[in-house]
Design an enzyme around this catalytic site. Structure first.
Site, PDB file in Angstrom:
ATOM      1  N   GLY A 227      -6.498   2.302  34.853  1.00  0.00           N
ATOM      2  CA  GLY A 227      -7.939   2.547  34.850  1.00  0.00           C
ATOM      3  C   GLY A 227      -8.318   3.542  35.919  1.00  0.00           C
ATOM      4  O   GLY A 227      -9.221   4.363  35.749  1.00  0.00           O
ATOM      5  N   SER A 228      -7.588   3.495  37.042  1.00  0.00           N
ATOM      6  CA  SER A 228      -7.871   4.414  38.151  1.00  0.00           C
ATOM      7  C   SER A 228      -7.661   5.866  37.765  1.00  0.00           C
ATOM      8  O   SER A 228      -8.543   6.707  37.975  1.00  0.00           O
ATOM      9  CB  SER A 228      -6.970   4.078  39.353  1.00  0.00           C
ATOM     10  OG  SER A 228      -7.184   2.778  39.811  1.00  0.00           O
TER      11      SER A 228
ATOM     12  N   TYR B 142     -16.224  -1.124  40.808  1.00  0.00           N
ATOM     13  CA  TYR B 142     -14.823  -0.826  41.077  1.00  0.00           C
ATOM     14  C   TYR B 142     -14.312  -0.035  39.884  1.00  0.00           C
ATOM     15  O   TYR B 142     -14.131  -0.590  38.798  1.00  0.00           O
ATOM     16  CB  TYR B 142     -13.994  -2.103  41.257  1.00  0.00           C
ATOM     17  CG  TYR B 142     -12.575  -1.859  41.728  1.00  0.00           C
ATOM     18  CD1 TYR B 142     -11.612  -1.342  40.854  1.00  0.00           C
ATOM     19  CD2 TYR B 142     -12.188  -2.122  43.037  1.00  0.00           C
ATOM     20  CE1 TYR B 142     -10.313  -1.097  41.284  1.00  0.00           C
ATOM     21  CE2 TYR B 142     -10.898  -1.886  43.473  1.00  0.00           C
ATOM     22  CZ  TYR B 142      -9.963  -1.370  42.588  1.00  0.00           C
ATOM     23  OH  TYR B 142      -8.674  -1.125  43.008  1.00  0.00           O
TER      24      TYR B 142
HETATM   25  C1  LIG Z   1     -13.731  -1.950  35.594  1.00  0.00           C
HETATM   26  C2  LIG Z   1     -12.475  -1.406  36.186  1.00  0.00           C
HETATM   27  N1  LIG Z   1     -12.202  -0.093  36.074  1.00  0.00           N
HETATM   28  C3  LIG Z   1     -11.062   0.434  36.598  1.00  0.00           C
HETATM   29  C4  LIG Z   1     -10.177  -0.358  37.286  1.00  0.00           C
HETATM   30  C5  LIG Z   1      -8.909   0.270  37.831  1.00  0.00           C
HETATM   31  O1  LIG Z   1      -7.859  -0.106  36.991  1.00  0.00           O
HETATM   32  P1  LIG Z   1      -6.364  -0.056  37.579  1.00  0.00           P
HETATM   33  O2  LIG Z   1      -6.271  -1.095  38.659  1.00  0.00           O
HETATM   34  O3  LIG Z   1      -5.499  -0.373  36.383  1.00  0.00           O
HETATM   35  O4  LIG Z   1      -6.137   1.318  38.092  1.00  0.00           O
HETATM   36  C6  LIG Z   1     -10.412  -1.724  37.443  1.00  0.00           C
HETATM   37  C7  LIG Z   1      -9.489  -2.541  38.254  1.00  0.00           C
HETATM   38  N2  LIG Z   1      -9.870  -3.640  38.720  1.00  0.00           N
HETATM   39  C8  LIG Z   1      -9.203  -4.406  39.748  1.00  0.00           C
HETATM   40  C9  LIG Z   1      -7.777  -4.040  40.036  1.00  0.00           C
HETATM   41  C10 LIG Z   1      -7.349  -4.420  41.433  1.00  0.00           C
HETATM   42  C11 LIG Z   1      -7.374  -5.888  41.754  1.00  0.00           C
HETATM   43  C12 LIG Z   1      -8.719  -6.497  41.704  1.00  0.00           C
HETATM   44  N3  LIG Z   1      -9.155  -6.766  40.360  1.00  0.00           N
HETATM   45  C13 LIG Z   1      -9.283  -5.850  39.366  1.00  0.00           C
HETATM   46  O5  LIG Z   1      -9.427  -6.202  38.195  1.00  0.00           O
HETATM   47  C14 LIG Z   1     -11.584  -2.252  36.875  1.00  0.00           C
HETATM   48  O6  LIG Z   1     -11.870  -3.573  36.972  1.00  0.00           O
END
Ligand SMILES: Cc1ncc(COP(=O)(O)O)c(/C=N/[C@@H]2CCCCNC2=O)c1O
Length: 438
Positions: A111-112, A138
């Site tokens: 997602g990043s 985030y």
């Molecule tokens: C709405 C949304 N968009 C992008 C991301 C980033 O995804 P990646 O961690 O796969 O790069 C995320 C990632 N969220 C974090 C990942 C790190 C640990 C904390 N919990 C999450 O779900 C997200 O929830």
């Protein structure tokens, strides 16, 4: 933990930069909705690795499709060749994602990197230097995705110089006391007419449900009206469906609850079924605005792309969005029934299989210590769940989309017991102290 336990070994060799730990969880294998520790104990995983394992673990049809892709490995990159699974996945995503004409699909690992690709292309494609986002958002953990995020855990990160963050609509803690979101929309419109001129804004990054910021569900109609405001200024809407998309809310896309179609849709996590895969679906004017400007060597690799095709096929074939709706409704009602009357439970909210339990003290004050104790206790009792939120006080539930009604009931019972134990002070703080959480 003994000295040579898996967790002790992890502590000795794995970098803390990429750890977000709540209890000493050790995983050696997974099956269905459970993960197993070295002693063979199974845990009901109500997080699905932060939403990544949408099909649960070792789904037989998923395994078969990925194995088949490995056997005939069609290269490892779409950078310098057309790769069949990558093209087929792009065609499928265009087919299932509502949006305008003349669109393209960008494929990534996370997602990043997907949100970073959008953020990088926006000023080039639009000539506009400002970006809007929501406080608590985030959108990723890379430099460019952090730059358009506004989550407290990233307060030390360099922000995009043109970023403006506005409050996210939260009916439980409403902006200016207005749970409908109308006051917040008026605030955003005033901003676009004042300090943040709308004709200088390239895009608004929007989570249709804000997850890491606290599992916040916008009031009905909010996103539709926000989309109309953005359209008036030519501001592109970027809908970040990475965590709550692809069936998790009970509809294929979370934005479909809003009678709203974003200009750009970002996918990740569950798209790969636990393998690294993300995607951006958006206008060719954005995604073709420059050559070789957002690429990584194994982008579009056939294994991840085949995994994505398998995930989309299985979600459709097995009606997993509908299952998310029914199992999610059972989980929500069971939690509300079992936690009714507990003053520490400020709110229980959710849509399909994305739910949050907000724990509070007096006057809705966030209760982070109680939340930390509750998730630790739930782990001791056999459930994996983590917390989110600006106040670190919302237990987030994003189980695999295959969760059964019986598992929903069982999970709710364990969570209720864990919260009761935490409220009664039966969780030793010495056990939870080593886990910083976030
Ligand atoms: C709405 C949304 N968009 C992008 C991301 C980033 O995804 P990646 O961690 O796969 O790069 C995320 C990632 N969220 C974090 C990942 C790190 C640990 C904390 N919990 C999450 O779900 C997200 O929830």
């Amino acid at each position: 933990m003994s000295g040579n336990s898996l967790y002790a070994r992890d502590s000795a060799v794995n970098s803390g930069l990429q750890k977000l730990r709540f209890f000493p969880q050790e995983v050696v294998r997974g099956q269905g909705c459970r993960v197993y520790d070295p002693e063979g104990r199974g845990y009901l995983d109500l997080s699905a690795s932060w939403g990544a394992t949408s099909l649960g673990y070792a789904h037989p049809d998923f395994v078969a499709r990925v194995h088949e892709a490995l056997l005939g490995q069609a290269g490892a990159s779409m950078l310098s060749s057309a790769v069949l699974p990558a093209t087929a996945l792009a065609e499928k995503l265009l087919e299932i994602t509502p949006g305008g004409e003349d669109r393209r699909v960008w494929l990534g690992h996370s997602g990043s990197d997907a949100n970073e690709a959008v953020a990088r292309a926006l000023p080039v494609a639009t000539g506009r230097h400002r970006v809007l986002s929501f406080a608590g958002a985030y959108h990723g953990g890379t430099q460019g995705s952090m730059a358009v995020s506004a989550h407290p855990v990233q307060s030390h990160a360099a922000r995009d110089c043109g970023l403006v963050a506005v409050p996210y609509p939260d009916p439980y803690r409403p902006f200016e006391g207005d749970p409908t979101g109308a006051a917040l929309l008026a605030h955003i419109e005033a901003l676009l007419e004042g300090d943040c001129p709308g004709d200088e804004v390239s895009a608004f990054f929007i989570e249709p449900i804000q997850s890491d910021g606290g599992l916040l569900i916008p009031p009905p109609g909010f996103l539709k009206r926000l989309g109309e405001i953005c359209a008036r200024y030519g501001i592109l809407t970027v809908c970040d469906e990475v965590k709550v998309g692809l069936g998790r809310t009970g509809k294929l896309h979370a934005f479909q609850f809003e009678d709203w179609t974003p200009d750009i849709t970002v996918f990740g996590k569950g798209l790969g079924g636990g393998l690294p895969l993300s995607a951006v679906v958006g206008p060719s004017a954005l995604l073709d605005c420059a050559t070789a400007f957002a690429m990584q060597t194994t982008h579009g690799n056939p294994i991840s792309a085949s995994a994505g095709l398998a995930v989309l096929d299985i979600i459709e074939r097995d009606g997993l969005a509908e299952n998310a709706a029914t199992s999610g409704a059972k989980l929500l009602s069971a939690l509300r029934e079992k936690l009714a009357g507990n003053p520490a439970v400020g709110d229980i909210r959710g849509r399909g299989l994305v739910l949050g339990i907000e724990l509070v003290g007096e006057d809705k004050a966030p209760a982070p210590a109680l939340t930390r104790a509750a998730v630790y206790r739930a782990w001791e009792l056999g459930v994996v769940a983590y917390y989110v939120g600006a106040g670190s006080n919302v237990i987030e539930l994003t189980p695999p989309l295959i969760l059964t009604g019986a598992q929903a009931e069982a999970g709710a019972a364990i969570l209720a017991e864990a919260i009761a134990d935490a409220c009664a002070g039966r969780v030793d703080e010495a056990l939870t102290a080593p886990f910083a959480g976030w």
